[in-house]
Design a protein around this motif. Structure first.
Motif, PDB file in Angstrom:
ATOM      1  N   LEU A 203       0.843  -1.358  -0.021  1.00 39.03           N
ATOM      2  CA  LEU A 203       0.016  -0.189  -0.076  1.00 39.03           C
ATOM      3  C   LEU A 203       0.709   1.316   0.051  1.00 39.03           C
ATOM      4  O   LEU A 203       0.819   2.283  -0.646  1.00 39.03           O
ATOM      5  N   PHE A 204       1.864   1.228   0.842  1.00 45.12           N
ATOM      6  CA  PHE A 204       2.898   2.346   0.917  1.00 45.12           C
ATOM      7  C   PHE A 204       3.622   2.617  -0.528  1.00 45.12           C
ATOM      8  O   PHE A 204       3.763   3.722  -0.770  1.00 45.12           O
ATOM      9  N   SER A 205       4.009   1.574  -0.889  1.00 44.53           N
ATOM     10  CA  SER A 205       4.760   1.552  -2.285  1.00 44.53           C
ATOM     11  C   SER A 205       3.925   2.230  -3.344  1.00 44.53           C
ATOM     12  O   SER A 205       4.190   2.669  -4.306  1.00 44.53           O
ATOM     13  N   ARG A 206       2.663   1.556  -3.532  1.00 48.13           N
ATOM     14  CA  ARG A 206       1.743   2.003  -4.568  1.00 48.13           C
ATOM     15  C   ARG A 206       1.347   3.688  -4.492  1.00 48.13           C
ATOM     16  O   ARG A 206       1.521   4.145  -5.365  1.00 48.13           O
ATOM     17  N   GLU A 207       1.109   4.116  -3.207  1.00 49.50           N
ATOM     18  CA  GLU A 207       0.841   5.347  -2.974  1.00 49.50           C
ATOM     19  C   GLU A 207       2.138   6.302  -3.500  1.00 49.50           C
ATOM     20  O   GLU A 207       1.943   7.314  -4.040  1.00 49.50           O
ATOM     21  N   ALA A 208       3.237   6.054  -2.904  1.00 46.45           N
ATOM     22  CA  ALA A 208       4.472   6.736  -3.010  1.00 46.45           C
ATOM     23  C   ALA A 208       5.072   6.756  -4.250  1.00 46.45           C
ATOM     24  O   ALA A 208       5.132   7.681  -5.025  1.00 46.45           O
ATOM     25  N   ILE A 209       5.295   5.415  -4.867  1.00 46.76           N
ATOM     26  CA  ILE A 209       6.168   5.323  -6.274  1.00 46.76           C
ATOM     27  C   ILE A 209       5.032   5.823  -7.107  1.00 46.76           C
ATOM     28  O   ILE A 209       5.315   6.369  -8.253  1.00 46.76           O
ATOM     29  N   GLY A 210       3.839   5.292  -7.169  1.00 45.41           N
ATOM     30  CA  GLY A 210       2.664   5.777  -7.918  1.00 45.41           C
ATOM     31  C   GLY A 210       2.795   7.166  -8.261  1.00 45.41           C
ATOM     32  O   GLY A 210       2.348   7.861  -9.318  1.00 45.41           O
ATOM     33  N   GLY A 211       2.694   7.854  -6.870  1.00 49.17           N
ATOM     34  CA  GLY A 211       2.651   9.451  -6.935  1.00 49.17           C
ATOM     35  C   GLY A 211       3.662  10.084  -7.543  1.00 49.17           C
ATOM     36  O   GLY A 211       3.682  10.977  -8.471  1.00 49.17           O
ATOM     37  N   LEU A 212       5.004   9.501  -7.737  1.00 49.25           N
ATOM     38  CA  LEU A 212       6.206  10.122  -8.175  1.00 49.25           C
ATOM     39  C   LEU A 212       6.125   9.860  -9.616  1.00 49.25           C
ATOM     40  O   LEU A 212       6.380  10.663 -10.658  1.00 49.25           O
ATOM     41  N   VAL A 213       5.572   8.661  -9.998  1.00 47.96           N
ATOM     42  CA  VAL A 213       5.525   8.423 -11.434  1.00 47.96           C
ATOM     43  C   VAL A 213       4.273   9.242 -12.110  1.00 47.96           C
ATOM     44  O   VAL A 213       4.573   9.801 -13.193  1.00 47.96           O
ATOM     45  N   PHE A 214       3.328   9.161 -11.459  1.00 49.81           N
ATOM     46  CA  PHE A 214       1.967   9.888 -12.081  1.00 49.81           C
ATOM     47  C   PHE A 214       2.534  11.483 -12.004  1.00 49.81           C
ATOM     48  O   PHE A 214       2.083  12.269 -13.117  1.00 49.81           O
ATOM     49  N   GLY A 215       3.071  12.086 -11.259  1.00 47.69           N
ATOM     50  CA  GLY A 215       3.591  13.291 -11.130  1.00 47.69           C
ATOM     51  C   GLY A 215       4.526  13.589 -12.578  1.00 47.69           C
ATOM     52  O   GLY A 215       4.372  14.687 -13.194  1.00 47.69           O
ATOM     53  N   ALA A 216       5.349  12.842 -12.663  1.00 48.40           N
ATOM     54  CA  ALA A 216       6.225  12.900 -13.711  1.00 48.40           C
ATOM     55  C   ALA A 216       5.469  12.759 -15.189  1.00 48.40           C
ATOM     56  O   ALA A 216       5.755  13.717 -16.160  1.00 48.40           O
ATOM     57  N   LEU A 217       4.449  12.120 -15.250  1.00 47.02           N
ATOM     58  CA  LEU A 217       3.701  11.901 -16.339  1.00 47.02           C
ATOM     59  C   LEU A 217       2.740  13.180 -16.678  1.00 47.02           C
ATOM     60  O   LEU A 217       2.712  13.762 -17.502  1.00 47.02           O
TER      61      LEU A 217
END
Length: 410
Positions: A203-217
């Motif tokens: 859950l932590f990884s999905r929120e954090a890494i997902g947020g970084l990747v989505f922000g770059a997109l």
């Protein structure tokens, strides 16, 4: 009170307090507005027993504002984007090691230690509060608030490399802190009582890494759109759409909106600004987001000061709040010292960097908002009062003295 009345009163009060501070008191804007708001709230509270019209209207105003919803679901996206758009990516890259380690490892260590410390502190005073809720408090109080930090650093004369460490960490550990808070909340709300490290880390990884990747997109989409036109009005509108649409979509995708806004802001303030904008657009964009930042800062710190009118006071909890201040500061020192110790073999650090980072780790509106989002069964009243005590000390005492402290130590 309807929405129009609430918005009008808040904007008028923010403007009056900002004027009084700028004209007479001359404190840093965020501190001055909050101090005036806090003093006004205390004066109103003292007249509360008389049921004066002023007291009733003030309490009605503050009660009408959902501080958590307003900050976390609207203002935070604009504030983080506005703060990160002015960050120089090339200079931040040189500080990437300490910023990343402090934002991730430092926040996790602080959450665990503060949670454990609060559990013992409550036990000492005979209050039985489950450890999981104490960890929730650790998650909400551990991240340094980028809004408070960035606003005050403008007036603090500290070395640029040190300023980048503080501001960079505060921008990223805010997102990490929110993700930790959400993760622990899921565990606390679990009806089965089953705890799985694997599910929690996922859950932590999905929120954090997902947020970084989505922000770059988001940042790259903005780059492609802005590069294809040359009209400053449309280009500024695109950045607003990125913030509002991107933050809403991040919530729907269950990734970290705050982290997405930071990454999107850094890309917009660097790659987009330098490669896809004309000088005219660059000038308008910078001034627009600076204005948004100043106005929302004024409103935010006004609301923090007024929020005291809705907080239930308790003498024992207030004493625990006072004891929490040195506890949080001591753990902040630990969570800064050990991550930087790991990097000393590869990097040189400024003189007294740990002390300055410790004292410059201000808490602000995000901590208050997360505390207010707790439910009754999560001991909302107790943690809100304690959070408020820590935040007021942090902004008024640490915020006013960080510039002079850094100057002395440097």
């Amino acid at each position: 009170m309807d929405f129009r009345e609430i918005l009008t009163i808040i904007i008028v009060l923010a403007a009056v307090f900002a004027y009084v501070n700028h004209r007479f008191i001359k404190l840093p804007p965020t501190i001055g507005i909050m101090a005036l708001s806090l003093i006004s709230s205390l004066l109103i509270a003292l007249t509360g027993n008389s049921r004066s019209i002023l007291s009733e209207k003030a309490i009605e105003l503050v009660s009408s504002v959902d501080f958590n919803d307003l900050l976390m679901n609207f203002m935070l996206s604009f504030l983080l984007f506005a703060g990160s758009i002015h960050v120089d990516a090339s200079k931040l890259k040189a500080q990437l090691g300490p910023v990343a380690l402090l934002a991730l490892l430092g926040t996790v260590v602080s959450t665990l230690l503060v949670g454990g410390g609060m559990w013992y502190l409550f036990s000492f005073f005979g209050a039985s509060i489950p450890l999981v809720y104490c960890l929730l408090f650790g998650a909400l109080i551990s991240p340094t608030d980028p809004v408070a930090v960035l606003g005050i650093l403008k007036d603090a004369k500290i070395p640029e490399s040190l300023e980048l460490k503080i501001s960079g960490e505060s921008l990223f550990n805010d997102g990490v802190g929110v993700v930790l808070f959400i993760t622990i909340s899921e565990v606390a709300r679990s009806t089965t009582g089953h705890f799985s490290w694997g599910e929690t880390l996922l859950l932590f990884s999905r929120e954090a890494i997902g947020g970084l990747v989505f922000g770059a997109l988001l940042g790259y989409i903005g780059y492609l759109a802005i590069r294809s036109i040359d009209d400053y009005k449309v280009e500024v509108l695109i950045t607003i759409a990125l913030v509002l649409g991107g933050y809403l979509l991040a919530d729907k995708l269950h990734v970290s909106g705050p982290l997405a806004m930071v990454v999107a802001g850094i890309i917009t303030g660097n790659k987009v600004k330098h490669e896809a904008m004309s000088d005219v657009t660059r000038d308008y964009l910078g001034k627009f987001w600076e204005l948004v930042d100043e106005i929302l800062n004024a409103v935010l710190f006004l609301l923090i000061g007024l929020e005291i009118l809705t907080i239930k006071t308790d003498s024992i909890i207030f004493v625990i709040g006072l004891l929490t201040i040195p506890l949080v500061l001591a753990i902040r020192w630990i969570s800064v010292f050990f991550p930087l110790l790991l990097l000393r073999k590869w990097m040189l650090f400024e003189k007294n960097v740990v002390t300055i980072l410790t004292w410059g780790g201000l808490r602000g509106g995000i901590s208050v908002a997360l505390a207010l989002s707790l439910t009754k069964d999560m001991h909302r009243d107790e943690f809100t009062l304690i959070t408020y005590v820590v935040v007021v000390f942090s902004i008024l005492v640490q915020g006013l003295s960080i510039g002079n402290l850094a100057k002395k130590l440097q």
